[in-house]
Design a protein around this motif. Structure first.
Motif, PDB file in Angstrom:
ATOM      1  N   ASP A 107       0.400  -1.171   0.000  1.00 42.21           N
ATOM      2  CA  ASP A 107       0.060   0.041  -0.496  1.00 42.21           C
ATOM      3  C   ASP A 107       0.490   1.375   0.165  1.00 42.21           C
ATOM      4  O   ASP A 107       0.256   2.209  -0.086  1.00 42.21           O
ATOM      5  N   ARG A 108       1.935   0.512   0.256  1.00 43.37           N
ATOM      6  CA  ARG A 108       3.241   2.294   0.502  1.00 43.37           C
ATOM      7  C   ARG A 108       3.126   1.967  -1.604  1.00 43.37           C
ATOM      8  O   ARG A 108       3.725   3.681  -1.627  1.00 43.37           O
ATOM      9  N   LEU A 109       3.371   2.051  -2.373  1.00 45.07           N
ATOM     10  CA  LEU A 109       3.099   1.858  -3.388  1.00 45.07           C
ATOM     11  C   LEU A 109       2.336   2.852  -4.709  1.00 45.07           C
ATOM     12  O   LEU A 109       1.315   1.717  -5.043  1.00 45.07           O
ATOM     13  N   ASN A 110       2.319   3.970  -3.912  1.00 48.14           N
ATOM     14  CA  ASN A 110       0.863   4.400  -4.701  1.00 48.14           C
ATOM     15  C   ASN A 110       0.906   5.700  -5.628  1.00 48.14           C
ATOM     16  O   ASN A 110      -0.255   7.099  -5.676  1.00 48.14           O
ATOM     17  N   LYS A 111       1.951   5.536  -6.266  1.00 43.63           N
ATOM     18  CA  LYS A 111       2.164   6.583  -7.102  1.00 43.63           C
ATOM     19  C   LYS A 111       1.094   6.773  -8.427  1.00 43.63           C
ATOM     20  O   LYS A 111       1.020   5.100  -8.721  1.00 43.63           O
ATOM     21  N   HIS A 112       0.226   7.716  -8.929  1.00 41.45           N
ATOM     22  CA  HIS A 112      -0.277   7.284 -10.318  1.00 41.45           C
ATOM     23  C   HIS A 112       0.001   8.552 -10.641  1.00 41.45           C
ATOM     24  O   HIS A 112       0.418   9.799 -10.326  1.00 41.45           O
ATOM     25  N   ARG A 113      -0.066   8.682 -12.131  1.00 48.71           N
ATOM     26  CA  ARG A 113      -0.919  10.172 -13.361  1.00 48.71           C
ATOM     27  C   ARG A 113      -1.875   9.778 -13.752  1.00 48.71           C
ATOM     28  O   ARG A 113      -2.109   8.990 -14.656  1.00 48.71           O
ATOM     29  N   PHE A 114      -2.267  11.077 -13.819  1.00 47.88           N
ATOM     30  CA  PHE A 114      -3.443  10.611 -15.541  1.00 47.88           C
ATOM     31  C   PHE A 114      -2.694  11.178 -16.805  1.00 47.88           C
ATOM     32  O   PHE A 114      -1.614  12.456 -16.674  1.00 47.88           O
ATOM     33  N   ILE A 115      -3.239  10.946 -17.617  1.00 43.97           N
ATOM     34  CA  ILE A 115      -2.366  10.770 -18.506  1.00 43.97           C
ATOM     35  C   ILE A 115      -2.767  11.152 -20.176  1.00 43.97           C
ATOM     36  O   ILE A 115      -3.734  10.368 -20.246  1.00 43.97           O
ATOM     37  N   PHE A 116      -2.763  12.294 -20.550  1.00 48.35           N
ATOM     38  CA  PHE A 116      -3.555  12.487 -22.039  1.00 48.35           C
ATOM     39  C   PHE A 116      -3.247  11.964 -22.881  1.00 48.35           C
ATOM     40  O   PHE A 116      -2.327  12.105 -22.982  1.00 48.35           O
ATOM     41  N   ASN A 117      -4.291  11.759 -23.304  1.00 47.72           N
ATOM     42  CA  ASN A 117      -3.922  10.604 -25.035  1.00 47.72           C
ATOM     43  C   ASN A 117      -5.155  10.856 -25.502  1.00 47.72           C
ATOM     44  O   ASN A 117      -6.255  11.975 -25.335  1.00 47.72           O
ATOM     45  N   HIS A 118      -5.150  10.529 -26.754  1.00 44.57           N
ATOM     46  CA  HIS A 118      -6.653  10.749 -27.553  1.00 44.57           C
ATOM     47  C   HIS A 118      -7.313   9.702 -26.473  1.00 44.57           C
ATOM     48  O   HIS A 118      -8.957   9.997 -26.638  1.00 44.57           O
ATOM     49  N   LEU A 119      -6.908   8.424 -26.123  1.00 43.24           N
ATOM     50  CA  LEU A 119      -8.074   8.313 -24.737  1.00 43.24           C
ATOM     51  C   LEU A 119      -7.398   8.424 -23.351  1.00 43.24           C
ATOM     52  O   LEU A 119      -6.406   8.075 -23.267  1.00 43.24           O
ATOM     53  N   PRO A 120      -7.691   9.738 -22.706  1.00 42.89           N
ATOM     54  CA  PRO A 120      -6.718   9.660 -21.143  1.00 42.89           C
ATOM     55  C   PRO A 120      -6.913   8.036 -20.650  1.00 42.89           C
ATOM     56  O   PRO A 120      -8.037   7.304 -20.404  1.00 42.89           O
ATOM     57  N   TYR A 121      -6.348   8.170 -19.724  1.00 46.97           N
ATOM     58  CA  TYR A 121      -6.325   6.945 -18.841  1.00 46.97           C
ATOM     59  C   TYR A 121      -4.867   7.476 -17.810  1.00 46.97           C
ATOM     60  O   TYR A 121      -4.176   8.231 -17.399  1.00 46.97           O
ATOM     61  N   ILE A 122      -5.614   6.444 -16.252  1.00 45.79           N
ATOM     62  CA  ILE A 122      -4.992   7.206 -15.377  1.00 45.79           C
ATOM     63  C   ILE A 122      -3.475   6.045 -14.846  1.00 45.79           C
ATOM     64  O   ILE A 122      -4.354   4.683 -14.976  1.00 45.79           O
ATOM     65  N   GLU A 123      -2.290   5.517 -15.444  1.00 43.85           N
ATOM     66  CA  GLU A 123      -1.592   5.123 -14.206  1.00 43.85           C
ATOM     67  C   GLU A 123      -0.771   4.955 -13.470  1.00 43.85           C
ATOM     68  O   GLU A 123      -0.376   5.814 -12.735  1.00 43.85           O
ATOM     69  N   THR A 124      -1.021   3.045 -13.195  1.00 41.16           N
ATOM     70  CA  THR A 124      -0.905   3.519 -10.958  1.00 41.16           C
ATOM     71  C   THR A 124      -0.239   2.141 -10.681  1.00 41.16           C
ATOM     72  O   THR A 124      -0.162   1.846 -11.645  1.00 41.16           O
ATOM     73  N   GLU A 125       0.499   2.674  -9.991  1.00 44.85           N
ATOM     74  CA  GLU A 125       0.847   1.462  -8.750  1.00 44.85           C
ATOM     75  C   GLU A 125       0.326   0.880  -8.329  1.00 44.85           C
ATOM     76  O   GLU A 125      -1.107   1.710  -8.158  1.00 44.85           O
ATOM     77  N   PRO A 126       0.437   0.017  -7.807  1.00 45.96           N
ATOM     78  CA  PRO A 126      -1.188  -1.257  -7.356  1.00 45.96           C
ATOM     79  C   PRO A 126      -1.610  -0.375  -5.538  1.00 45.96           C
ATOM     80  O   PRO A 126      -2.446  -1.392  -5.609  1.00 45.96           O
ATOM     81  N   GLY A 127      -0.554   0.464  -5.117  1.00 45.90           N
ATOM     82  CA  GLY A 127      -0.670  -0.050  -3.643  1.00 45.90           C
ATOM     83  C   GLY A 127      -2.131   2.088  -3.403  1.00 45.90           C
ATOM     84  O   GLY A 127      -2.457   2.313  -2.811  1.00 45.90           O
ATOM     85  N   THR A 128      -2.007   2.204  -4.244  1.00 46.73           N
ATOM     86  CA  THR A 128      -3.283   3.669  -4.516  1.00 46.73           C
ATOM     87  C   THR A 128      -4.736   3.217  -4.546  1.00 46.73           C
ATOM     88  O   THR A 128      -5.189   2.657  -4.497  1.00 46.73           O
TER      89      THR A 128
END
Ligand SMILES: Cc1cc2nc3c(=O)[nH]c(=O)nc-3n(C[C@H](O)[C@H](O)[C@H](O)COP(=O)(O)OP(=O)(O)OC[C@H]3O[C@@H](n4cnc5c(N)ncnc54)[C@H](O)[C@@H]3O)c2cc1C
Length: 241
Positions: free
Chosen positions: A96-117
């Motif tokens: 649960d400490r692995l909680n980095k995540h970011r919103f990625i703008f793309n033609h289809l936006p998505y969120i890339e995340t570590e498992p603990g978010t």
């Protein structure tokens, strides 16, 4: 992921060398507090490792393969199926400490995340950019996204929008034999779906790409009063149809 036998004291030293002594917990209180999940059943692990770097997961798995001991991945421990229980002892890997995540703008936006978010952090990040991450298990304020994938979690939005499984675009996983795989929706659908609900038995989910939807323009809660349960059921059926 469960493999091998119970961890020996000798190899705790090797684990300490990987994660640092502050992240290897062997005292009784720490072991007890990671011995149960929401089932409230309790099985003592031999040790608890707090994972703070994604790369350390691979190193621990490789050690487990070398010498043989159980590994039990754990998010927040809110699971109700007993998947995070160290029933045969071994090493609880706290993610649960692995909680980095970011919103990625793309033609289809998505969120890339570590498992603990936390699930709610994914929802809030989507909302910040005027998007919507629908899966909403009632544990969303506490559960991790890795746990949601491993449990195939969903909530009230599931009826209309689907569950966690329906939002996975890709996942980086490491299997029990230490193989790293990148699974992509459209190419590896069967394996992705197999991981959903596999409760940590197939491998550890390290990175997840999650689809988001445009935020609904409006939403509100409405209360209807029915004369009978069957009237209510009929209306629900007609809405679904
Ligand atoms: C109050 C409450 C309400 C709930 N409401 C719902 C609901 O509405 N809908 C629903 O579907 N569920 C619900 N649940 C159960 C739900 O499955 C969990 O809350 C959530 O999905 C588990 O997340 P967690 O981080 O706590 O995982 P944990 O409990 O820590 O682990 C669950 C399983 O996932 C595995 N795991 C965890 N992280 C990883 C990883 N990175 N890689 C591989 N395996 C991993 C563990 O080994 C274990 O098998 C609820 C639980 C509670 C306590």
């Amino acid at each position: 992921m469960k493999r091998g036998g119970v961890i020996s004291k000798r190899f705790l030293k090797s684990i300490r060398n990987i994660v640092g002594k502050e992240n290897l917990l062997t005292n009784e209180v720490s072991r007890y507090s990671h011995s149960y999940d929401a089932t409230t059943l309790s099985y003592m692990p031999d040790a608890v490792v707090i994972i703070k770097r994604l790369n350390d997961i691979d190193k621990i798995i490789s050690l487990a393969n070398e010498v043989g001991f159980y590994i039990i991945p754990r998010g927040s421990g809110t699971g109700m199926t007993g998947g995070a229980l160290p029933t045969g002892g071994g090493l609880v890997l706290v993610l649960d400490r692995l909680n980095k995540h970011r919103f990625i703008f793309n033609h289809l936006p998505y969120i890339e995340t570590e498992p603990g978010t936390l699930t709610s952090d994914i929802q809030n990040t989507a909302q910040l950019y005027h998007y919507f991450y629908p899966p909403d298990p009632a544990s969303q304020e506490y559960s991790t996204i890795g746990g949601n994938v491993a449990e195939g979690a969903g909530g009230p939005h599931g009826l209309k929008y689907g569950t966690t499984r329906d939002y996975i675009l890709y996942m980086d996983v490491v299997t029990g034999n230490g193989k790293n795989l990148t699974l992509t929706r459209g190419k590896d659908d069967n394996i992705i779906d197999l991981f959903c609900g596999s409760e940590g038995t197939l491998g550890i989910i390290k990175t997840i790409g999650l689809g988001v939807l445009p935020e609904p323009e409006e939403h509100s809660t409405v209360m209807f009063v029915f004369k009978s349960v069957s009237d209510a059921m009929r209306m629900v059926s007609s809405i679904i149809r």
